[in-house]
Design a protein around this motif. Structure first.
Motif, PDB file in Angstrom:
ATOM      1  N   LEU A 153       1.126  -0.996  -0.156  1.00  0.00           N
ATOM      2  CA  LEU A 153       0.569  -0.004  -0.268  1.00  0.00           C
ATOM      3  C   LEU A 153       0.885   1.044  -0.503  1.00  0.00           C
ATOM      4  CD1 LEU A 153      -2.648  -1.491   2.656  1.00  0.00           C
ATOM      5  CD2 LEU A 153      -3.373  -1.221   0.336  1.00  0.00           C
ATOM      6  N   ASN A 154       2.387   0.866  -0.386  1.00  0.00           N
ATOM      7  CA  ASN A 154       2.996   2.312   0.152  1.00  0.00           C
ATOM      8  C   ASN A 154       2.737   3.054   1.249  1.00  0.00           C
ATOM      9  OD1 ASN A 154       3.778   1.839  -2.683  1.00  0.00           O
ATOM     10  ND2 ASN A 154       1.740   3.039  -3.723  1.00  0.00           N
ATOM     11  N   GLU A 155       2.477   2.196   2.513  1.00  0.00           N
ATOM     12  CA  GLU A 155       3.129   2.866   3.550  1.00  0.00           C
ATOM     13  C   GLU A 155       4.062   2.079   4.617  1.00  0.00           C
ATOM     14  OE1 GLU A 155       1.783   5.243   4.820  1.00  0.00           O
ATOM     15  OE2 GLU A 155      -0.722   5.214   3.184  1.00  0.00           O
ATOM     16  N   PRO A 156       5.595   2.500   3.536  1.00  0.00           N
ATOM     17  CA  PRO A 156       6.586   1.885   4.548  1.00  0.00           C
ATOM     18  C   PRO A 156       6.812   2.451   5.742  1.00  0.00           C
ATOM     19  CG  PRO A 156       7.447   3.145   2.784  1.00  0.00           C
ATOM     20  CD  PRO A 156       5.681   3.490   2.660  1.00  0.00           C
ATOM     21  N   VAL A 157       6.752   3.682   5.996  1.00  0.00           N
ATOM     22  CA  VAL A 157       6.421   4.228   7.428  1.00  0.00           C
ATOM     23  C   VAL A 157       5.883   2.997   7.899  1.00  0.00           C
ATOM     24  CG1 VAL A 157       5.766   5.655   8.951  1.00  0.00           C
ATOM     25  CG2 VAL A 157       6.939   6.302   7.112  1.00  0.00           C
ATOM     26  N   LYS A 158       4.419   2.793   7.955  1.00  0.00           N
ATOM     27  CA  LYS A 158       4.021   2.207   8.916  1.00  0.00           C
ATOM     28  C   LYS A 158       4.499   0.370   8.757  1.00  0.00           C
ATOM     29  CE  LYS A 158      -0.494   4.702   8.114  1.00  0.00           C
ATOM     30  NZ  LYS A 158      -1.750   4.295   8.275  1.00  0.00           N
ATOM     31  N   ALA A 159       5.354   0.249   7.899  1.00  0.00           N
ATOM     32  CA  ALA A 159       5.491  -1.589   7.674  1.00  0.00           C
ATOM     33  C   ALA A 159       6.816  -1.685   8.510  1.00  0.00           C
ATOM     34  CB  ALA A 159       6.330  -1.597   6.013  1.00  0.00           C
ATOM     35  N   VAL A 160       7.492  -0.574   8.771  1.00  0.00           N
ATOM     36  CA  VAL A 160       8.630  -1.110  10.054  1.00  0.00           C
ATOM     37  C   VAL A 160       8.855  -1.507  11.196  1.00  0.00           C
ATOM     38  CG1 VAL A 160      11.081   0.848  10.851  1.00  0.00           C
ATOM     39  CG2 VAL A 160       9.918   1.057   8.707  1.00  0.00           C
ATOM     40  N   PRO A 161       8.239  -0.864  11.751  1.00  0.00           N
ATOM     41  CA  PRO A 161       7.480  -1.582  13.292  1.00  0.00           C
ATOM     42  C   PRO A 161       7.484  -2.822  13.156  1.00  0.00           C
ATOM     43  CG  PRO A 161       5.781  -0.390  13.273  1.00  0.00           C
ATOM     44  CD  PRO A 161       6.687   0.461  11.476  1.00  0.00           C
ATOM     45  N   HIS A 162       6.107  -2.812  11.704  1.00  0.00           N
ATOM     46  CA  HIS A 162       5.949  -4.692  11.788  1.00  0.00           C
ATOM     47  C   HIS A 162       6.969  -5.477  11.588  1.00  0.00           C
ATOM     48  CE1 HIS A 162       1.770  -4.145  12.704  1.00  0.00           C
ATOM     49  NE2 HIS A 162       2.243  -3.404  11.844  1.00  0.00           N
ATOM     50  N   PHE A 163       7.951  -5.078  10.701  1.00  0.00           N
ATOM     51  CA  PHE A 163       9.324  -6.215  10.572  1.00  0.00           C
ATOM     52  C   PHE A 163       9.929  -6.073  11.244  1.00  0.00           C
ATOM     53  CE2 PHE A 163       8.423  -5.011   5.820  1.00  0.00           C
ATOM     54  CZ  PHE A 163       8.370  -5.736   5.746  1.00  0.00           C
ATOM     55  N   GLN A 164      10.334  -5.085  12.666  1.00  0.00           N
ATOM     56  CA  GLN A 164      11.715  -4.976  13.195  1.00  0.00           C
ATOM     57  C   GLN A 164      11.073  -6.084  14.086  1.00  0.00           C
ATOM     58  OE1 GLN A 164      11.347  -0.754  14.564  1.00  0.00           O
ATOM     59  NE2 GLN A 164      13.031   0.204  13.250  1.00  0.00           N
ATOM     60  N   ARG A 165       9.512  -5.873  14.406  1.00  0.00           N
ATOM     61  CA  ARG A 165       9.149  -7.174  16.024  1.00  0.00           C
ATOM     62  C   ARG A 165       8.987  -8.352  14.903  1.00  0.00           C
ATOM     63  NH1 ARG A 165       5.383  -2.595  16.965  1.00  0.00           N
ATOM     64  NH2 ARG A 165       3.333  -3.885  15.729  1.00  0.00           N
ATOM     65  N   ALA A 166       9.818  -8.268  13.269  1.00  0.00           N
ATOM     66  CA  ALA A 166       8.926 -10.351  13.148  1.00  0.00           C
ATOM     67  C   ALA A 166      10.527 -10.416  13.238  1.00  0.00           C
ATOM     68  CB  ALA A 166       8.980  -9.836  11.663  1.00  0.00           C
ATOM     69  N   VAL A 167      11.518  -9.143  12.971  1.00  0.00           N
ATOM     70  CA  VAL A 167      12.754  -9.496  13.152  1.00  0.00           C
ATOM     71  C   VAL A 167      13.493 -10.054  14.706  1.00  0.00           C
ATOM     72  CG1 VAL A 167      13.555  -9.023  11.126  1.00  0.00           C
ATOM     73  CG2 VAL A 167      14.103  -7.453  12.634  1.00  0.00           C
ATOM     74  N   GLN A 168      12.940  -9.970  15.107  1.00  0.00           N
ATOM     75  CA  GLN A 168      12.884 -10.388  16.885  1.00  0.00           C
ATOM     76  C   GLN A 168      12.892 -12.208  17.515  1.00  0.00           C
ATOM     77  OE1 GLN A 168      10.174  -8.168  19.292  1.00  0.00           O
ATOM     78  NE2 GLN A 168      11.548  -5.618  19.535  1.00  0.00           N
ATOM     79  N   SER A 169      12.399 -12.496  16.434  1.00  0.00           N
ATOM     80  CA  SER A 169      12.515 -14.070  16.359  1.00  0.00           C
ATOM     81  C   SER A 169      13.489 -14.912  16.200  1.00  0.00           C
ATOM     82  CB  SER A 169      11.874 -14.388  15.287  1.00  0.00           C
ATOM     83  OG  SER A 169      12.380 -15.953  14.290  1.00  0.00           O
ATOM     84  N   PRO A 170      13.823 -15.368  17.393  1.00  0.00           N
ATOM     85  CA  PRO A 170      15.892 -15.881  16.822  1.00  0.00           C
ATOM     86  C   PRO A 170      16.952 -16.558  15.909  1.00  0.00           C
ATOM     87  CG  PRO A 170      14.665 -17.258  18.738  1.00  0.00           C
ATOM     88  CD  PRO A 170      13.415 -15.745  18.207  1.00  0.00           C
ATOM     89  N   GLU A 171      15.428 -17.215  15.218  1.00  0.00           N
ATOM     90  CA  GLU A 171      15.669 -17.873  13.899  1.00  0.00           C
ATOM     91  C   GLU A 171      15.170 -17.298  12.821  1.00  0.00           C
ATOM     92  OE1 GLU A 171      15.519 -21.517  14.277  1.00  0.00           O
ATOM     93  OE2 GLU A 171      16.669 -22.355  16.262  1.00  0.00           O
ATOM     94  N   HIS A 172      14.902 -16.218  12.695  1.00  0.00           N
ATOM     95  CA  HIS A 172      14.291 -15.710  11.180  1.00  0.00           C
ATOM     96  C   HIS A 172      15.943 -15.757  10.284  1.00  0.00           C
ATOM     97  CE1 HIS A 172      16.753 -12.425  13.229  1.00  0.00           C
ATOM     98  NE2 HIS A 172      16.982 -11.164  11.306  1.00  0.00           N
ATOM     99  N   PRO A 173      15.132 -16.233   9.099  1.00  0.00           N
ATOM    100  CA  PRO A 173      15.331 -16.036   7.209  1.00  0.00           C
ATOM    101  C   PRO A 173      16.396 -14.477   7.181  1.00  0.00           C
ATOM    102  CG  PRO A 173      13.749 -16.494   7.503  1.00  0.00           C
ATOM    103  CD  PRO A 173      13.501 -15.771   8.554  1.00  0.00           C
ATOM    104  N   PRO A 174      17.407 -14.561   6.298  1.00  0.00           N
ATOM    105  CA  PRO A 174      17.984 -13.472   6.176  1.00  0.00           C
ATOM    106  C   PRO A 174      16.657 -12.362   5.443  1.00  0.00           C
ATOM    107  CG  PRO A 174      19.481 -15.019   5.732  1.00  0.00           C
ATOM    108  CD  PRO A 174      17.988 -15.672   6.205  1.00  0.00           C
ATOM    109  N   THR A 175      15.818 -13.169   4.242  1.00  0.00           N
ATOM    110  CA  THR A 175      14.811 -12.305   3.615  1.00  0.00           C
ATOM    111  C   THR A 175      14.318 -10.954   4.938  1.00  0.00           C
ATOM    112  OG1 THR A 175      13.729 -14.121   3.924  1.00  0.00           O
ATOM    113  CG2 THR A 175      15.008 -14.356   1.771  1.00  0.00           C
ATOM    114  N   TRP A 176      14.246 -12.097   5.904  1.00  0.00           N
ATOM    115  CA  TRP A 176      13.761 -10.706   6.510  1.00  0.00           C
ATOM    116  C   TRP A 176      13.427  -9.681   6.457  1.00  0.00           C
ATOM    117  CZ3 TRP A 176       9.733 -13.882  11.166  1.00  0.00           C
ATOM    118  CH2 TRP A 176       9.581 -14.835  10.609  1.00  0.00           C
TER     119      TRP A 176
END
Length: 561
Positions: free
Chosen positions: A505-528
């Protein structure tokens, strides 16, 4: 010609055990070999094998260490993971290598079972029939062909090896052999907890055919059986330890079922009859069956009374036919740890749960049939015809069921035929369609999965991903946002998908916090982290963008161009 027939007859008499073993092994492999080229099934196989970097990178110290600490779906099975790692080193990471190992283990277990029964009883044909029925019964397909069900054939291997060692122990009473049994039991328990039944099975063998303790009822019974119990005390202690381990690892799922003790007891007895029905009528088999957790008490009471009546009858008849009691109790005890009500979780019942318990029923049938046949003039011929017919029918049904495991789509279609509203089956089928680039066809199955289990972050993530691919990202966010406000476990992928929806939806500002919480997973893949880096770039935060690219490079992934 007569001379040749005599020579063949002598050859058979001299080597019939070895030739029977060869025929059993060849039969088992020939029946299941067509499944070797089959693909993975996208239900458990991704995490257990082909999307698990600890498995696909083979046997390393780091991977072995991981195997000892991981608890997946409430199970602690370090030896299972290590066996997959060995396969990755030997055969690569295609499905055929892992499945070949399953088939070879099952063929080995068939030979072990034949040799154990022959050693214990001296009965060649009855032992061969039990082993053959164990090998070719349609309920074996799930345990052998499904790569994630390796735990059945692997734990069965150590269980049967322990039984074989016990036959040696009873011959000379050497204590080191009892400790060998302890070691084999431990290896089996590290593959699947069902091996907790081993000391109970050994006591059944002590009664028949070993006859070490005599009748367990009557005068002097405790004096005869007390030493047999004491010698197995280390094994019972090991069972107790692993029962406690599994209660600990299953604590959350057990408490989360919300079923009372009385309700759970009511589930147990009818489910025994479900398995009996499947053993004698192995048709319409599926990986997942519809769960029926509603207790209809008249049926539950009737099921309990009928099981009690059968047990009492076999107890009464134990002197003339001890194999009936042993085989029946083997079946009841073998199923007890996994019967619905005792076991709670994903599956109400499953074909794979019969892998070891079914041996008891086969023993009871083989020895009872031989006893009845001996009373009649043509009894042996009739029994042979019945045995051949039974094995032929089982072989036919097994070969007919094998293609249901050819790939994920076929497997899930078969599941949905038997359980059309099952959330897990709908989710897996829908996700498989997504991977094949068919989001329009996947949508209704993923919606059905969420309708069946709206609290599953996994199901919600797949549905949201499907909506994104259909250019309906706003609907995807509408699905995921309420769940993200809750406290459900396993939210990382849901956070990632929500971030992807905002990016669409072209809303990267709103996307950033979700991605930040996603990569808190200890075994997240590099693509995240790549997605997070892209979001930083689109917001104009070039410093954070560079930092994320550096982290991706440090994870061994090529940088973005």
């Amino acid at each position: 010609m007569a001379h040749n027939r005599i020579k063949w007859g002598e050859l058979w008499r001299a080597h019939r055990v070895g030739l029977t073993a060869f025929i059993l092994a060849a039969l088992t492999f020939a029946i299941f070999a067509p499944a070797i080229p089959y693909d993975f099934v996208k239900l458990d196989d991704p995490f257990y094998v082909y999307k698990n970097p600890h498995v696909t990178s083979g046997l390393t110290w780091n991977n072995v260490a991981w195997a000892w600490v991981i608890v997946h779906e409430d199970w602690w099975l370090p030896l299972l993971w290590i066996s997959y790692m060995v396969d990755s080193d030997l055969f690569g990471t295609t499905a055929s290598g892992y499945r070949l190992t399953n088939i070879l283990l099952h063929a080995t277990n068939t030979l072990l079972l034949f040799w154990i029964l022959y050693r214990l009883t001296g009965c060649h044909w009855r032992s061969a029939f039990v082993a053959a029925l164990f090998a070719v019964h349609p309920l074996r397909v799930e345990s052998v062909v499904w790569i994630s069900a390796r735990k059945d054939v692997l734990s069965g291997f150590f269980f049967l090896w322990a039984l074989l060692t016990y036959t040696d122990y009873t011959a000379d009473q050497r204590q080191r052999k009892m400790w060998s049994i302890f070691g084999l039991m431990l290896l089996g328990l590290l593959s699947k907890a069902i091996v907790i039944i081993l000391p109970f099975a050994l006591l059944l063998l002590d009664y028949w055919p070993l006859q070490r303790g005599g009748d367990p009822w009557g005068k002097g019974a405790w004096r005869r059986w007390r030493p047999l119990l004491l010698e197995k005390l280390p094994l019972f202690s090991l069972s107790a330890v692993f029962i406690l381990i599994n209660i600990h690892t299953h604590a959350q799922s057990i408490s989360g079922e919300g079923l009372s003790l009385v309700h759970r007891i009511g589930l147990v007895f009818p489910n025994y009859w479900v398995y009996i029905d499947k053993l004698f009528r192995p048709i319409n088999l599926s990986l997942i069956y519809t769960e029926h957790d509603h207790v209809y008490w008249p049926t539950a009471i009737l099921a309990a009374l009928s099981l009690l009546l059968i047990t009492a009858s076999f107890l009464w008849y134990r002197v003339k036919a001890p194999y009936l009691l042993v085989g029946w109790l083997w079946f009841l005890l073998g199923l007890f740890p996994v019967i619905r009500g005792i076991r709670l979780g994903m599956a109400a019942y499953a074909d794979r749960f019969t892998y070891l318990p079914s041996i008891g029923i086969a023993i009871a049938l083989a020895w009872t049939g031989a006893r009845i046949a001996a009373k009649y003039r043509h009894g042996k011929a009739v029994l042979l015809a019945l045995a051949i017919a039974t094995l032929s029918l089982c072989t036919h049904l097994t070969k007919a069921h094998l293609p249901n495991w050819e790939n994920s789509l076929v497997a899930f279609e078969n599941i949905l035929r038997h359980s059309p509203d099952n959330p897990a089956a709908n989710n897996s089928f829908g996700y498989t369609l997504l991977e094949q680039g068919k989001p329009d066809k996947a949508l209704r199955y993923l919606e059905r999965a969420v309708a069946g289990n709206p609290r599953s972050p996994h199901f919600l993530s797949n549905l949201a991903l499907c909506l994104i691919l259909l250019d309906r990202s706003d609907e995807a966010i509408g699905k995921t946002t309420p769940a993200l406000d809750g406290d459900l476990p396993g939210m990382e992928f849901l956070e990632l998908v929500t971030g992807l929806a905002w990016m669409e939806l072209n809303e990267p500002v709103k996307a950033v916090p979700h991605f930040q919480r996603a990569v808190q997973s200890p075994e997240h893949p590099p693509t995240w982290r790549i997605e997070l880096a892209r979001a930083y770039r689109d917001t104009g935060d070039m410093q954070s963008y560079s930092n994320e690219l550096a982290r991706v490079a440090g994870m061994g992934h090529p940088q973005l161009s």
